[in-house]
Design a protein around this motif. Structure first.
Motif, PDB file in Angstrom:
ATOM      1  N   LEU A   1       0.850  -1.191   0.000  1.00 33.10           N
ATOM      2  CA  LEU A   1       0.000   0.000   0.000  1.00 33.10           C
ATOM      3  C   LEU A   1       0.885   1.240   0.000  1.00 33.10           C
ATOM      4  O   LEU A   1       1.747   1.389   0.869  1.00 33.10           O
ATOM      5  CB  LEU A   1      -0.896   0.018   1.242  1.00 33.10           C
TER       6      LEU A   1
ATOM      7  N   LYS B   1      -4.173   4.293   4.571  1.00 36.77           N
ATOM      8  CA  LYS B   1      -3.594   2.966   4.299  1.00 36.77           C
ATOM      9  C   LYS B   1      -3.710   2.041   5.504  1.00 36.77           C
ATOM     10  O   LYS B   1      -4.057   0.858   5.364  1.00 36.77           O
ATOM     11  CB  LYS B   1      -2.120   3.118   3.888  1.00 36.77           C
ATOM     12  N   SER B   2      -3.394   2.537   6.685  1.00 36.57           N
ATOM     13  CA  SER B   2      -3.457   1.700   7.888  1.00 36.57           C
ATOM     14  C   SER B   2      -4.883   1.247   8.171  1.00 36.57           C
ATOM     15  O   SER B   2      -5.128   0.103   8.588  1.00 36.57           O
ATOM     16  CB  SER B   2      -2.897   2.458   9.098  1.00 36.57           C
TER      17      SER B   2
ATOM     18  N   LEU C   1      -5.613  -1.553   5.797  1.00 37.58           N
ATOM     19  CA  LEU C   1      -4.967  -2.799   6.223  1.00 37.58           C
ATOM     20  C   LEU C   1      -5.748  -3.453   7.363  1.00 37.58           C
ATOM     21  O   LEU C   1      -5.974  -4.665   7.365  1.00 37.58           O
ATOM     22  CB  LEU C   1      -3.529  -2.527   6.666  1.00 37.58           C
ATOM     23  N   SER C   2      -6.155  -2.667   8.336  1.00 34.21           N
ATOM     24  CA  SER C   2      -6.894  -3.220   9.471  1.00 34.21           C
ATOM     25  C   SER C   2      -8.277  -3.731   9.046  1.00 34.21           C
ATOM     26  O   SER C   2      -8.809  -4.670   9.635  1.00 34.21           O
ATOM     27  CB  SER C   2      -7.041  -2.165  10.574  1.00 34.21           C
TER      28      SER C   2
ATOM     29  N   SER D   1      -7.482  -7.249   6.993  1.00 35.56           N
ATOM     30  CA  SER D   1      -6.705  -8.329   7.596  1.00 35.56           C
ATOM     31  C   SER D   1      -6.830  -8.266   9.112  1.00 35.56           C
ATOM     32  O   SER D   1      -7.525  -7.411   9.667  1.00 35.56           O
ATOM     33  CB  SER D   1      -5.226  -8.210   7.194  1.00 35.56           C
TER      34      SER D   1
ATOM     35  N   ASN E   1       3.745  -2.360   8.388  1.00 33.57           N
ATOM     36  CA  ASN E   1       2.894  -3.369   9.009  1.00 33.57           C
ATOM     37  C   ASN E   1       2.483  -4.390   7.963  1.00 33.57           C
ATOM     38  O   ASN E   1       2.271  -4.050   6.793  1.00 33.57           O
ATOM     39  CB  ASN E   1       1.635  -2.721   9.610  1.00 33.57           C
TER      40      ASN E   1
ATOM     41  N   GLY F   1      -0.129  -7.730   6.930  1.00 27.87           N
ATOM     42  CA  GLY F   1      -1.372  -8.432   7.221  1.00 27.87           C
ATOM     43  C   GLY F   1      -1.675  -9.432   6.122  1.00 27.87           C
ATOM     44  O   GLY F   1      -1.299  -9.238   4.968  1.00 27.87           O
TER      45      GLY F   1
ATOM     46  N   LEU G   1      -0.202  -8.465   2.542  1.00 22.70           N
ATOM     47  CA  LEU G   1      -0.349  -7.036   2.253  1.00 22.70           C
ATOM     48  C   LEU G   1       0.498  -6.221   3.226  1.00 22.70           C
ATOM     49  O   LEU G   1       0.466  -6.456   4.431  1.00 22.70           O
ATOM     50  CB  LEU G   1      -1.824  -6.643   2.378  1.00 22.70           C
TER      51      LEU G   1
ATOM     52  N   ASP H   1       1.527  -2.415   4.656  1.00 25.61           N
ATOM     53  CA  ASP H   1       1.211  -0.989   4.788  1.00 25.61           C
ATOM     54  C   ASP H   1       2.534  -0.238   4.922  1.00 25.61           C
ATOM     55  O   ASP H   1       3.190  -0.305   5.967  1.00 25.61           O
ATOM     56  CB  ASP H   1       0.315  -0.777   6.016  1.00 25.61           C
TER      57      ASP H   1
END
Length: 428
Positions: free
Chosen positions: A163, A171-172, A175-176, A179, A196, A198, A210, A212
């Motif tokens: 990302l 982006k974060s 991701l959360s 995943s 990070n 995921g 993926l 981040d």
């Protein structure tokens, strides 16, 4: 403190010395030589280990030295070889020679290992040197010193998809949402200071990794805003998902942000500019997004873009499914190319090493791996060992190389740190 970079010093163990020993038993007054060989020194080995994410341990323990081999003993007893020193590092660790671009290992698979400093071989005991004309050899080889070097280590994430986007693009949150990763999220730039990871699961046996990547800024390719630390983590990715804040938060222009990020990617690494990229127009749930959405869609024209809200989940499933399909296609192409490549034939035979001789006035310098090894394993305090050393140099061609370079009796010859006066005969 940057936890995914470290400078370390590695040294292989020294080989054990060979033994000088003779058989001494009742009624056998002239027992022959029975000195055993020294054991090999341990090597320093880097090993990619699952579950590790940083190099923090090596920052506090930068000196990694393997044990020495044991010395040989009488009665033909060989010294034990030392165990290798295994240094565990995260998957994706790249090792370079310190202060250079020379990559010596790239550990991108679980369990992959590489010897970064070989241990020295053990010296041979005097039992090896007995002959019909040399019945009582009082000579043995010293153990070879282990290799030593200084290395720069860095971790590059192994992720399928990365990302990218400006800080605070969401982006974060994306991701959360997709995943089980739990990155730090807040409404200000540079919340994410470390990458990070995921796992995005589309269905059973359908998933991808993926990453981040922390937000990029203008000048990231030159190191601005920790740019180098962030950009190197996406060098391995097969797809980039470019997240754009279409709500124009903080007064930013979504189109300018898109162009600036792509410029930074291209300036850092041309290959990144060619990496397949999906565009995600994020924060479409915000009223402000509607003021800019049509202009942004017009800019992209017929190019497929994805309108999403990472916060509410709107459009996210379609984006992730499309990402997986593209990734699956890329993986099939990679497998197809790999199957078409001819297997590499490795020639096991080693070419004869060339010996290099240089000189200044009456001082001659001899270079070569095998010549250096012979010198390091010679006990120059032992006259018989010196005679053997001269014979080794003859067999290797070093004496002929010196004579072709113009060496004369009495000139000084240097091999590594050892100096001696040239004598063509030297009892050899």
């Amino acid at each position: 403190m940057n936890l995914d970079k470290a400078k370390i010093y590695v040294q292989g163990g020294r080989g054990g010395d060979g033994s000088i020993s003779f058989r001494r038993e009742k009624y056998i007054p002239r027992g022959g030589p029975n000195g055993g060989d020294g054991g090999s020194g341990g090597s320093v080995v880097l090993k990619a280990t699952e579950g590790m994410t940083t190099l923090i341990d090596l920052r506090y323990r930068p000196h990694q030295t393997a044990d020495n081999g044991q010395h040989g003993m009488g009665k033909l007893r060989n010294g034990g070889s030392a165990e290798d020193r295994v240094v565990r590092v995260p998957i994706g660790t790249v090792a370079r020679v310190h202060d250079s671009d020379e990559i010596i290992s790239d550990l991108d698979k679980v369990g992959q290992s590489f010897v970064v400093a070989r241990g020295g071989i053990g010296g041979r005991g005097n039992a090896h040197f007995r002959s019909s004309t040399f019945q009582t050899p009082r000579v043995a080889e010293k153990g070879e010193p282990g290799e030593e070097r200084t290395l720069d280590l860095e971790v590059k994430l192994i992720a399928d998809v990365g990302l990218v986007g400006f800080p605070n693009a969401g982006k974060s949150t994306l991701l959360s949402r997709t995943s089980a990763a739990n990155p730090k999220i807040a409404d200000y730039p540079f919340t994410t200071l470390t990458p990070n990871l995921g796992v995005v699961r589309i269905a059973n046996d359908k998933n991808f990794l993926l990453a981040d990547i922390p937000g990029l800024i203008d000048g990231a390719h030159a190191g601005s805003g920790l740019g180098h630390d962030f950009l190197r983590h996406i060098e391995r990715t097969k797809i980039l998902v470019h997240v754009i804040d279409v709500s124009a938060g903080d007064g930013r222009d979504p189109i300018e942000d898109f162009e600036q990020i792509n410029k930074e990617l291209s300036l850092y690494n041309k290959r990144l500019a060619r990496t397949p990229q999906l565009v995600a127009l994020n924060k479409t749930d915000l009223p402000a997004a509607q003021d800019h959405l049509q202009k942004v869609l017009g800019y992209f024209g017929k190019r497929k873009v994805y309108e999403i809200s990472a916060l509410t989940g709107q459009g996210v499933n379609l984006l992730m499914t499309s990402t997986y399909r593209l990734l699956n296609h890329i993986n099939k192409e990679i497998q197809k190319k790999s199957s078409q490549q001819k297997p590499m034939v490795i020639n096991e035979s080693r070419p004869k090493e060339k010996i290099k001789v240089t000189h200044r006035k009456n001082h001659f310098f001899v270079e070569g791996k095998e010549v250096r090894r012979a010198a390091l394993m010679t006990d120059f305090g032992n006259e018989q060992a010196i005679v053997m050393f001269h014979r080794k140099l003859k067999r290797m061609g070093a004496i002929n190389a010196l004579m072709k370079a113009g060496v004369q009796e009495g000139d000084t010859v240097q091999i590594d740190e050892f100096e001696f006066t040239f004598n063509q005969n030297s009892n050899g």
